[in-house]
Design a protein around this motif. Structure first.
Motif, short mmCIF file in Angstrom:
data_model
loop_
_atom_site.label_atom_id
_atom_site.label_comp_id
_atom_site.label_asym_id
_atom_site.label_seq_id
_atom_site.Cartn_x
_atom_site.Cartn_y
_atom_site.Cartn_z
N ASN A 58 12.55 -11.55 12.19
CA ASN A 58 14.44 -11.29 12.17
C ASN A 58 14.38 -9.53 10.93
N THR A 59 13.47 -10.04 9.78
CA THR A 59 14.17 -9.65 9.05
C THR A 59 13.38 -8.19 8.84
N PRO A 60 13.47 -7.43 8.35
CA PRO A 60 12.80 -5.78 8.46
C PRO A 60 12.15 -5.60 7.41
N LYS A 61 10.54 -5.73 8.01
CA LYS A 61 9.11 -5.91 7.77
C LYS A 61 9.00 -4.54 6.37
N LYS A 62 8.24 -4.80 5.57
CA LYS A 62 7.75 -3.69 4.68
C LYS A 62 6.40 -3.45 5.50
N ALA A 63 5.77 -2.08 4.62
CA ALA A 63 4.48 -1.92 4.83
C ALA A 63 3.68 -1.46 4.54
N ILE A 64 1.93 -1.29 4.46
CA ILE A 64 1.62 -0.62 3.95
C ILE A 64 0.92 0.68 4.61
N SER A 104 3.26 -10.23 7.25
CA SER A 104 4.05 -10.44 6.52
C SER A 104 4.41 -8.62 6.54
N MET A 105 3.44 -7.68 6.92
CA MET A 105 3.97 -6.27 6.86
C MET A 105 3.25 -5.28 7.67
N ASP A 106 3.92 -4.79 8.09
CA ASP A 106 2.70 -3.28 9.49
C ASP A 106 2.40 -2.56 8.84
N ILE A 107 1.14 -2.00 8.92
CA ILE A 107 -0.29 -1.12 8.75
C ILE A 107 -0.52 -0.57 9.53
N HIS A 188 9.76 6.64 5.80
CA HIS A 188 9.18 5.89 6.04
C HIS A 188 9.27 4.99 4.69
N LYS A 189 10.29 5.75 3.61
CA LYS A 189 10.26 5.10 2.05
C LYS A 189 10.81 3.97 2.37
N ASN A 190 11.34 3.80 2.44
CA ASN A 190 11.99 2.31 2.21
C ASN A 190 11.40 1.30 2.81
N THR A 191 10.06 1.38 3.98
CA THR A 191 9.17 0.37 4.60
C THR A 191 8.61 0.31 3.80
N VAL A 192 7.84 0.77 3.44
CA VAL A 192 6.23 1.63 2.42
C VAL A 192 6.69 1.33 1.48
N GLN A 193 5.70 0.06 0.48
CA GLN A 193 5.87 -0.04 -0.24
C GLN A 193 4.33 -0.23 -1.29
#
Ligand code: PAY
Ligand code: ZN
Length: 312
Positions: A58-64, A104-107, A188-193
């Motif tokens: 439900n919450t926006p996912k972070k990414a690798i 937990s994250m999109d890759i 995608h800088k707000n999602t890629v961590q």
């Protein structure tokens, strides 16, 4: 079927084979893998990214983000990306770590950042490093894509001579391959961590900065992450990896994608130098692919899971 033969991932593959693999993997596993086109190379070959996703949330996912093959001759690097994707597909819902990582994250995985150069190492010159752009009247071809990003661009550790292997290009992001990656990460800088760039050889786990001797803001945290990842590799595979900031651990390398991504705001940015330590160098024999990939995988998992589990 390339995906069901075990030996597939323990061999090196031509660019054509890799494109075939990308197509097959994204159609066979459409529930987990999506195909993105982020740009094209100087010679107009597509730059494909595979997006791996587990359960929706439900919450926006972070990414690798993981890129391979920025340097043409480092064949173990694309081999690693293929290995990594296969591992994620096989072990999703089987291994606790892989499942947690994918839920937990999109890759995002870019298997071959420099397709023109990679192809050239198969057809013409095995030790080619750069891309294949034609850009000057020097008669020399190619830019070092890991010197073409906007991070202390073309300072000490890069060359402004188009004939050199570390040629930085005419200006930052002059090359379509570097520009495609930079554009994707900017949007995608707000999602890629987490950012990983896979190279060989040297057996090192590096973090910013490579472009200056200054320390990164979260130096201590990055240091602990690579130290622990190196310890995990040592424990499981009895192999030694050096670790630390690029500038002190290997050499000054300005204009690299890792430093650029870090300055963009991706706080966990790494460059891995896979096997070996120089005996075979870029010519790592196929029988060593499996171990090299397992070590890289261990480091990606070790670092990513710590960041994922870190209390926000
Ligand atoms: O971020 O410090 C960094 C990257 C350093 C790499 C580079 O771009 O020069 C290091 C070299 C590489 O993988 O390209 C190491 C290999 C062995 C080389 O060609 O010197
Ligand atoms: Zn490299």
């Amino acid at each position: 079927d390339p995906r069901t033969s075990v030996a597939y991932y323990e061999r090196y593959h031509s660019l054509e084979d890799i494109y075939f693999w990308i197509n097959k993997t994204t159609t066979d596993y459409a529930n987990i893998v999506r195909l993105l086109l982020i740009g094209s190379s100087f010679e107009k070959r597509p730059l494909y990214v595979l997006k791996l996703s587990g359960k929706a949330s439900n919450t926006p996912k972070k990414a690798i983000w993981i890129d391979c093959g920025i340097h043409a001759r480092e064949w173990i690097s694309p081999a690693f990306c293929l290995w990594f994707v296969d591992h994620c597909i096989k072990y999703y819902n089987e291994s606790r770590d892989v499942t947690e990582m994918m839920d937990s994250m999109d890759i995002y995985v870019l298997p071959v950042l420099n397709p023109d150069g990679y192809r050239y190492t198969w057809t013409t010159k095995r030790m080619w490093r750069k891309n294949r752009s034609i850009h000057s009247n020097s008669g020399c071809v190619g830019v070092d894509l890991n010197r073409n990003f906007d991070a202390n661009w073309c300072t000490s550790g890069a060359s402004s001579n188009p004939c050199d292997d570390t040629y930085c290009g005419q200006y930052p992001e002059s090359e379509p391959e570097a520009q495609a990656v930079a554009n994707f990460l900017r949007s995608h800088k707000n999602t890629v961590q987490l950012y990983f760039s896979i190279h060989s050889y040297s057996q090192m786990l590096l973090f910013p900065y490579s472009c200056t001797h200054e320390q990164a803001r979260n130096h201590d945290e990055l240091y602990e992450l690579v130290r622990d990842a190196a310890a995990d590799i040592k424990r499981y595979y009895q192999n030694n990896y050096k670790y630390g900031p690029g500038s002190k651990t290997i050499y000054l390398a300005p204009g690299g994608s890792d430093d650029w991504a870090y300055n963009l705001g991706i706080d966990y940015s790494f460059t891995f130098e896979l096997q070996d330590r120089g005996h075979y160098g870029f010519l790592l024999p196929p029988r060593l692919i499996a171990k090299a990939c397992k070590e890289g995988l261990m480091a990606v998992k070790s670092i990513s899971l710590k960041v994922i589990r870190k209390p926000q």
